[in-house]
Design a protein around this motif. Structure first.
Motif, short mmCIF file in Angstrom:
data_model
loop_
_atom_site.label_atom_id
_atom_site.label_comp_id
_atom_site.label_asym_id
_atom_site.label_seq_id
_atom_site.Cartn_x
_atom_site.Cartn_y
_atom_site.Cartn_z
N LEU A 1 55.30 47.07 39.00
CA LEU A 1 54.75 46.66 37.92
C LEU A 1 53.76 45.44 38.13
CD1 LEU A 1 58.34 46.17 36.14
CD2 LEU A 1 56.74 48.08 36.09
N GLY A 2 53.82 44.85 39.28
CA GLY A 2 53.03 43.88 39.77
C GLY A 2 51.51 44.33 40.35
N VAL A 3 51.14 42.95 40.76
CA VAL A 3 49.48 43.08 41.23
C VAL A 3 49.46 42.52 42.68
CG1 VAL A 3 47.33 42.49 40.66
CG2 VAL A 3 48.77 42.55 39.03
N PRO A 4 49.30 43.27 43.72
CA PRO A 4 49.22 42.76 45.04
C PRO A 4 48.10 41.76 45.15
CG PRO A 4 49.21 45.18 44.97
CD PRO A 4 49.26 44.87 43.71
N GLY A 5 48.44 40.68 45.58
CA GLY A 5 47.64 39.64 45.96
C GLY A 5 47.24 38.67 44.72
N LEU A 6 47.97 38.73 43.54
CA LEU A 6 47.92 38.01 42.59
C LEU A 6 48.43 36.42 42.73
CD1 LEU A 6 47.51 37.49 39.56
CD2 LEU A 6 49.74 38.29 38.94
N ILE A 7 49.39 36.15 43.66
CA ILE A 7 49.78 34.77 43.86
C ILE A 7 48.77 34.28 44.83
CG2 ILE A 7 51.57 33.57 45.08
CD1 ILE A 7 52.45 34.53 42.32
N GLY A 8 48.02 34.94 45.73
CA GLY A 8 47.08 34.53 46.50
C GLY A 8 45.81 33.96 45.68
N ALA A 9 45.54 34.75 44.42
CA ALA A 9 44.56 34.40 43.64
C ALA A 9 44.79 33.07 42.88
CB ALA A 9 44.06 35.33 42.83
N LEU B 1 56.35 39.11 32.66
CA LEU B 1 56.64 39.89 33.87
C LEU B 1 57.75 38.82 34.72
CD1 LEU B 1 56.39 42.77 34.95
CD2 LEU B 1 54.37 41.98 36.14
N ASN B 2 58.74 39.13 35.00
CA ASN B 2 59.35 37.90 35.51
C ASN B 2 58.68 37.72 37.19
OD1 ASN B 2 61.29 37.75 33.89
ND2 ASN B 2 62.80 38.96 34.59
N ASP B 3 59.16 36.38 37.58
CA ASP B 3 58.49 36.13 39.01
C ASP B 3 58.44 37.01 39.92
OD1 ASP B 3 57.88 33.55 37.60
OD2 ASP B 3 59.18 32.59 38.90
N ASP B 4 59.69 37.55 40.04
CA ASP B 4 60.14 38.42 41.44
C ASP B 4 59.20 39.82 41.19
OD1 ASP B 4 61.54 38.87 39.28
OD2 ASP B 4 63.59 39.58 40.30
N PHE B 5 58.63 40.24 40.40
CA PHE B 5 57.90 41.35 40.23
C PHE B 5 56.36 41.30 40.15
CE2 PHE B 5 62.12 42.76 38.09
CZ PHE B 5 62.13 43.81 38.80
N LEU B 6 56.14 40.06 40.41
CA LEU B 6 54.55 39.40 39.90
C LEU B 6 53.69 39.92 41.05
CD1 LEU B 6 54.06 35.91 38.46
CD2 LEU B 6 53.49 38.11 37.44
N ASP B 7 54.31 39.83 42.31
CA ASP B 7 53.21 40.17 43.23
C ASP B 7 54.08 40.83 44.53
OD1 ASP B 7 51.47 40.39 45.52
OD2 ASP B 7 50.70 38.32 45.33
N PRO B 8 54.03 42.14 44.84
CA PRO B 8 54.76 42.68 45.77
C PRO B 8 54.54 42.23 47.27
CG PRO B 8 53.17 44.31 44.95
CD PRO B 8 53.15 43.14 44.19
N LYS B 9 53.45 41.36 47.26
CA LYS B 9 53.09 40.76 48.78
C LYS B 9 53.78 39.76 49.10
CE LYS B 9 48.44 42.53 49.78
NZ LYS B 9 46.99 42.21 49.62
N VAL B 10 54.45 38.90 47.76
CA VAL B 10 54.76 37.62 48.00
C VAL B 10 56.31 37.89 47.67
CG1 VAL B 10 54.79 35.26 47.25
CG2 VAL B 10 52.88 36.50 47.68
N PHE B 11 56.75 38.42 46.50
CA PHE B 11 57.98 38.52 46.04
C PHE B 11 58.49 40.13 46.31
CE2 PHE B 11 55.87 35.55 43.32
CZ PHE B 11 56.60 34.31 43.75
N SER C 1 52.07 42.99 30.68
CA SER C 1 53.28 43.40 30.18
C SER C 1 53.82 44.30 31.27
CB SER C 1 53.18 44.37 28.96
OG SER C 1 54.19 45.04 28.68
N PRO C 2 55.23 44.43 31.51
CA PRO C 2 55.61 45.44 32.31
C PRO C 2 55.52 47.18 31.71
CG PRO C 2 57.36 44.14 31.55
CD PRO C 2 56.10 43.96 31.00
N GLY C 3 55.18 47.11 30.31
CA GLY C 3 54.58 48.57 29.92
C GLY C 3 55.57 49.18 28.86
N ILE C 4 55.36 49.99 28.69
CA ILE C 4 56.05 50.64 27.34
C ILE C 4 57.68 50.84 27.35
CG2 ILE C 4 54.05 52.07 26.37
CD1 ILE C 4 55.47 54.74 27.54
#
Lengths: 276, 339
Positions: free
Chosen positions: A87-95, A71-81, A18-21
């Motif tokens: 709000l995202g997780v660095p490296g998530l798209i790589g995994a 969470l929208n695509d563009d926030f998912l992984d700051p390394k890619v989007f 989730s993006p959070g509260i």
């Protein structure tokens, strides 16, 4: 969610991201996480190491196999989007690419949310399945097609015009309720970029008694049913009833202050052994 | 075989949220107790001294001035009961408790969540009239009862997994800290210069401190009829059975840390060590000696030890729980670090 986890796991770890509260749908995320019995995580709870996703627990890193992301695509992984996403997780798209984690809905599914795709659904069904749709679309005019554009511009004061790429009820002009200036503004926007627009007749949304500031009053609402598709598809015996909190408003979206109501499904006990 | 699927683990962030939610609420109850007792320390013409004492024992002097207040009874009450811009005010603490509660919704019962919301709304509607005369004591009672309702609902409904222990750790650390502050209020209270008058005034003040800590009746049952200051300090610092005594709190903390290790394999060696040191500090020196050399300074040291204990718990579980963590993040000691 467990079905789509990377193979060979008896008991995959599913989480809801989730993006959070401060997100307007946080309540819904809590509700879903609780009903699914999975941890509700935010980006900071997840970490990627060697293309594997883990969550930070009090006893250290725990592997995560499936992420139900809100969470929208563009926030998912700051390394890619978006590099500024907190709000995202660095490296998530790589995994994900490495096949070590499943993400639902998959990255890119947002395209199906596009209102232009909705307009083409009857034709898509016909083309791929050679079937007629069981539930009809709301009559939709596609402004990228000459016919649809002409009809829309000729009947602006009777139609609701919507930008195709938006969500949350933004950018909509409700013709029968719009001022002359608003209609002209909509006309200019459509002329400037017809591909970006569709139009539909105004739907007479039903109302229900709703507790509002001044007491109980009628408010417009709509129903969102949910269909889950895994190995099989099934329709959830319930749904999300969204309600516009402003008197007379037809915009029920939560991001614009809309609320939600309980949805009751009445089961006929004679025909149906189990009540919903 | 167990019917439960598996241990879902506890997110470090949620453990920290539980710890802080408990701390903020405990802080509200104790601040209400302190305000109540401060009012009873007021003597005509010296109201300001009594109320500014509250600022001093909370080490809020800088914060108080920065918010544009001046040493005055009405200002101190506003600072703690109305000022949302003051992070140590009751409305702010409740705001922080509720923000933590929001992040913890998947872990807590609906009953807990509902009560926190109702309580939060109540605190947001405190008016200047509620702070005058008798109304103030009634307000303090409502605030205490709000936290007590929370504590009771939590005891009765919060699932007892690891999360529960972090909630309890936060509560007892805050309570121990607040009890030392309650004792300290005596330090700032004014006394007549000498003689019988001074003796009577002093007894009245110690009685008020005991009442603020809800310990008056229990104390009377166990203390000598002609009690001394030493007896009161003993009761609030060292009594093993007084629910607000610093020693009882530290023992509960030790037992919770031990349970986390025993039941869940979660070890926090440094935190356990710090709790032991703190327990020794509470027990080692004769109270007569402490009173003679300065209770205020001693209480300061106890508070610093409690902060270090909280930091050690943070390092063990919330922030740098990974053994290979290279950059130890600084855990702020008195207020929560928000991500």
């Amino acid at each position: 969610m467990s079905e789509i986890a990377p193979g060979g796991l008896d008991d995959p770890q599913v989480v809801l991201l989730s993006p959070g509260i401060y997100n307007s749908a946080y309540f819904e995320h809590v509700f879903l996480a609780r009903e699914m019995g999975v941890p509700l995580v935010v980006g900071a709870d997840l970490v990627v190491e060697d293309d594997r996703v883990y969550m930070r627990t009090i006893s250290g890193l725990k592997p995560v196999h499936t992420i139900y992301r809100r969470l929208n695509d563009d926030f998912l992984d700051p390394k890619v989007f978006r590099p500024d996403s907190m709000l995202g997780v660095p490296g998530l798209i790589g995994a994900w690419k490495a096949g070590n984690v499943a993400i639902a809905n998959a990255v890119g599914t947002g395209v199906a949310d596009d209102k232009a795709v909705y307009a083409y659904m009857p034709r898509i069904i016909k083309y791929y399945l050679s079937e007629e749709p069981l539930i009809h679309n709301v009559e939709t005019h596609i402004c990228r097609e000459a016919e649809g554009l002409k009809y829309t511009l000729d009947n602006l004061d009777k139609l609701v015009t919507k930008p195709v790429g938006e969500s949350g009820g933004y950018g909509i002009t409700i013709g029968p309720r719009a001022s002359k200036e608003e209609l002209e503004l909509a006309r200019d926007s459509i002329r400037a970029n017809p591909e970006n627009w569709i139009s539909q007749p105004m739907i007479g949304l039903s109302v229900a008694p709703t507790l509002a500031e001044e007491g109980i009053g009628p408010r417009h609402l709509d129903l969102r049913p949910f269909i889950v598709t895994g190995k099989e598809s099934w329709v959830l015996p319930g749904g999300l009833t969204r309600v516009a909190m402003k008197r007379g408003s037809l915009i029920v979206n939560s991001s614009q202050g809309g609320g939600s109501k309980d949805t009751w499904v009445l089961a006929d006990n004679c025909n149906n052994g189990s009540a919903a | 075989m167990s019917m439960m699927r598996f241990d879902p683990g506890l997110l470090a962030r949620d453990a920290e949220g539980l710890f802080w939610m408990a701390r903020y609420l405990e802080r509200v109850e104790n601040l209400a107790r302190l305000i109540d007792v401060t009012q009873s320390f007021e003597s005509p013409g010296f109201e300001t001294d009594a109320w500014f004492g509250l600022i001093r024992i909370n080490a809020d002097e800088k914060n108080f001035a920065a918010r544009g207040f001046s040493p005055d009874a009405a200002h101190v009450k506003r600072f703690y009961l109305l000022d949302r811009g003051n992070p140590t005010s009751i409305p702010s603490s409740l705001e922080d408790a509720r923000t933590n509660a929001r992040t913890l919704r998947p872990l807590m019962s609906t009953e807990m969540w509902r009560q926190i919301n109702v309580f939060h709304r109540f605190a947001g509607r405190i008016t200047p009239e509620d702070m005058e005369g008798d109304a103030l004591s009634r307000l303090c009672t409502r605030l205490k009862e709000g936290v007590q309702a929370h504590t009771g609902i939590t005891q009765g409904t919060l699932y007892r997994d690891q999360g529960w222990y972090f909630y309890e750790l936060g509560r007892f650390i805050e309570r121990a800290d607040q009890t030392t502050r309650m004792l300290d209020i005596k330090y700032t209270a004014l006394l007549p210069r000498d003689g019988e008058e001074k003796r009577v005034a002093e007894l009245t003040q110690w009685n008020a401190v005991l009442r603020a800590a809800a310990g008056y009746h229990a104390f009377k049952r166990y203390a000598r009829a002609a009690f001394s200051a030493e007896d009161v300090v003993h009761f609030l610092l060292r009594d093993p059975s007084s629910p607000r005594s610093a020693l009882l709190c530290v023992r509960r903390i030790e037992s919770h840390l031990d349970d986390l290790r025993r039941l869940y394999g979660l070890s926090a060696g440094e935190a356990i060590e710090r709790a032991e040191i703190l327990r020794a500090l509470l027990l080692e020196k004769p109270l007569g000696h402490i009173l003679a050399t300065g209770l205020h300074d001693y209480l300061d040291i106890v508070q610093i030890h409690l902060q270090q204990l909280a930091a050690a718990i943070g390092r063990a579980f919330f922030r740098d729980w990974r053994p290979q963590a290279d950059e130890p993040a600084q855990l702020q000691e008195q207020t929560q670090v928000t991500a």
